[in-house]
Design a protein around this motif. Structure first.
Motif, short mmCIF file in Angstrom:
data_model
loop_
_atom_site.label_atom_id
_atom_site.label_comp_id
_atom_site.label_asym_id
_atom_site.label_seq_id
_atom_site.Cartn_x
_atom_site.Cartn_y
_atom_site.Cartn_z
N ASN A 1 0.82 -1.20 0.00
CA ASN A 1 0.00 0.00 0.00
C ASN A 1 0.85 1.24 0.00
N ILE A 2 0.13 2.40 -0.01
CA ILE A 2 0.84 3.69 -0.14
C ILE A 2 1.75 3.95 1.05
N CYS A 3 1.28 3.64 2.25
CA CYS A 3 2.09 3.89 3.47
C CYS A 3 3.36 3.07 3.47
N GLU A 4 3.22 1.79 3.10
CA GLU A 4 4.40 0.92 3.07
C GLU A 4 5.41 1.41 2.04
N THR A 5 4.89 1.87 0.92
CA THR A 5 5.77 2.38 -0.14
C THR A 5 6.51 3.63 0.33
N ALA A 6 5.79 4.51 1.00
CA ALA A 6 6.40 5.74 1.52
C ALA A 6 7.47 5.42 2.54
N VAL A 7 7.16 4.47 3.43
CA VAL A 7 8.13 4.08 4.45
C VAL A 7 9.37 3.47 3.79
N ALA A 8 9.15 2.64 2.80
CA ALA A 8 10.26 2.01 2.10
C ALA A 8 11.14 3.05 1.41
N ASN A 9 10.47 4.04 0.81
CA ASN A 9 11.22 5.12 0.16
C ASN A 9 12.05 5.91 1.17
N GLN A 10 11.41 6.18 2.32
CA GLN A 10 12.14 6.91 3.37
C GLN A 10 13.33 6.11 3.87
N GLN A 11 13.10 4.80 4.06
CA GLN A 11 14.20 3.95 4.51
C GLN A 11 15.34 3.92 3.49
N MET A 12 14.96 3.89 2.22
CA MET A 12 15.96 3.89 1.16
C MET A 12 16.74 5.20 1.17
N GLN A 13 16.03 6.32 1.34
CA GLN A 13 16.69 7.63 1.40
C GLN A 13 17.64 7.71 2.59
N ILE A 14 17.16 7.18 3.73
CA ILE A 14 18.00 7.17 4.93
C ILE A 14 19.26 6.35 4.68
N ALA A 15 19.09 5.20 4.04
CA ALA A 15 20.24 4.34 3.74
C ALA A 15 21.23 5.04 2.81
N VAL A 16 20.67 5.75 1.80
CA VAL A 16 21.53 6.49 0.87
C VAL A 16 22.29 7.58 1.60
N HIS A 17 21.58 8.35 2.43
CA HIS A 17 22.22 9.43 3.20
C HIS A 17 23.27 8.89 4.15
N THR A 18 22.94 7.76 4.78
CA THR A 18 23.90 7.14 5.71
C THR A 18 25.18 6.74 4.97
N GLN A 19 24.99 6.14 3.78
CA GLN A 19 26.16 5.73 2.99
C GLN A 19 26.98 6.95 2.53
N GLN A 20 26.26 8.03 2.16
CA GLN A 20 26.94 9.25 1.75
C GLN A 20 27.78 9.82 2.89
N ILE A 21 27.21 9.78 4.10
CA ILE A 21 27.94 10.27 5.27
C ILE A 21 29.19 9.42 5.52
N LYS A 22 29.01 8.09 5.39
CA LYS A 22 30.15 7.19 5.56
C LYS A 22 31.22 7.47 4.52
N ASN A 23 30.76 7.67 3.27
CA ASN A 23 31.72 7.96 2.19
C ASN A 23 32.47 9.26 2.45
N MET A 24 31.73 10.27 2.93
CA MET A 24 32.37 11.55 3.25
C MET A 24 33.39 11.36 4.37
N GLY A 25 33.02 10.53 5.37
CA GLY A 25 33.94 10.28 6.46
C GLY A 25 35.19 9.57 5.98
N SER A 26 35.01 8.58 5.09
CA SER A 26 36.16 7.84 4.55
C SER A 26 37.07 8.75 3.73
N LYS A 27 36.42 9.63 2.93
CA LYS A 27 37.19 10.55 2.10
C LYS A 27 37.98 11.52 2.96
N GLN A 28 37.33 12.03 4.01
CA GLN A 28 38.01 12.94 4.92
C GLN A 28 39.17 12.24 5.62
N GLN A 29 38.97 10.97 6.00
CA GLN A 29 40.04 10.21 6.62
C GLN A 29 41.21 10.02 5.66
N GLU A 30 40.87 9.72 4.39
CA GLU A 30 41.92 9.56 3.38
C GLU A 30 42.68 10.86 3.18
#
Length: 204
Positions: A1-30
């Motif tokens: 349903n619509i709610c599940e899809t929205a939640v899934a999209n939010q979770q995906m966005q959170i995962a993307v943002h989390t990975q971006q933060i990790k990548n930024m941290g790795s780049k800064q460390q490098e």
């Protein structure tokens, strides 16, 4: 349903943002690690250069003014052997030169990992071919004498080359100028590459 899809999209966005933060941290460390590495290399080079200066001063003070001019030329240290002489037309190293060559041996040992070139030079008297041959024989004679008295030294670090009359330092039209142009130069090429400097700057 619509709610599940929205939640899934939010979770995906959170995962993307989390990975971006990790990548930024790795780049800064490098970047931080790279900056620290460059800083360490720079500090090593400063120590290394200080060692070169100390060793140059030691060599400079070793020679009397009537024995050799000692000076630096970019990466090279030059021993211009003003007190070294050959008989006319001869390439034989005379006993009068032994004491001076002992100081050259000490200098080579001080810069033990540097490349050394023994240069032979003549004045403009005589033919070009003869002067070239004579200058090479004289440079070879000095090299052979040094190596004979330094049996443990790596022979591949010392070369000899004759330049004949092609590199005068004074006017060949005068007696004084010709006497200055008849010379042996010992050229010591000191390493300057950052990666070759050890942590204590001892190798050169």
């Amino acid at each position: 349903n619509i709610c599940e899809t929205a939640v899934a999209n939010q979770q995906m966005q959170i995962a993307v943002h989390t990975q971006q933060i990790k990548n930024m941290g790795s780049k800064q460390q490098e970047q931080s690690a790279d900056a620290l590495r460059k800083q360490q290399m720079l500090e090593n080079q400063i120590v290394y250069e200080q060692k070169v200066v100390q060793k140059f001063d030691e060599v400079f003070n070793m020679f009397e003014r009537n024995e050799a001019d000692v000076f630096r030329q970019e990466n090279d240290i030059i021993l211009r052997m003003t007190g070294f002489g050959f008989d006319v037309g001869s390439a034989e190293v005379k006993p009068d030169n032994y004491a001076l060559l002992t100081k050259v041996q000490k200098t080579i040992n001080i810069f033990s990992e540097s490349q050394i070139v023994i240069q032979g030079h003549t004045d403009s008297q005589g033919g070009d071919s003869m002067n070239m041959t004579l200058s090479q024989k004289r440079a070879d004679a000095v090299r052979e004498y040094l190596l004979a008295n330094m049996p443990d030294y790596d022979q591949s670090n010392i070369a000899s080359v004759g330049y004949g009359e092609s590199k005068p330092i004074e006017n060949n039209e005068t007696k004084y100028g010709r006497s200055q142009n008849r010379r042996i130069d010992v050229v010591i090429t000191v390493k300057r590459v950052l990666e070759t400097a050890s942590t204590d700057g001892s190798k050169m």
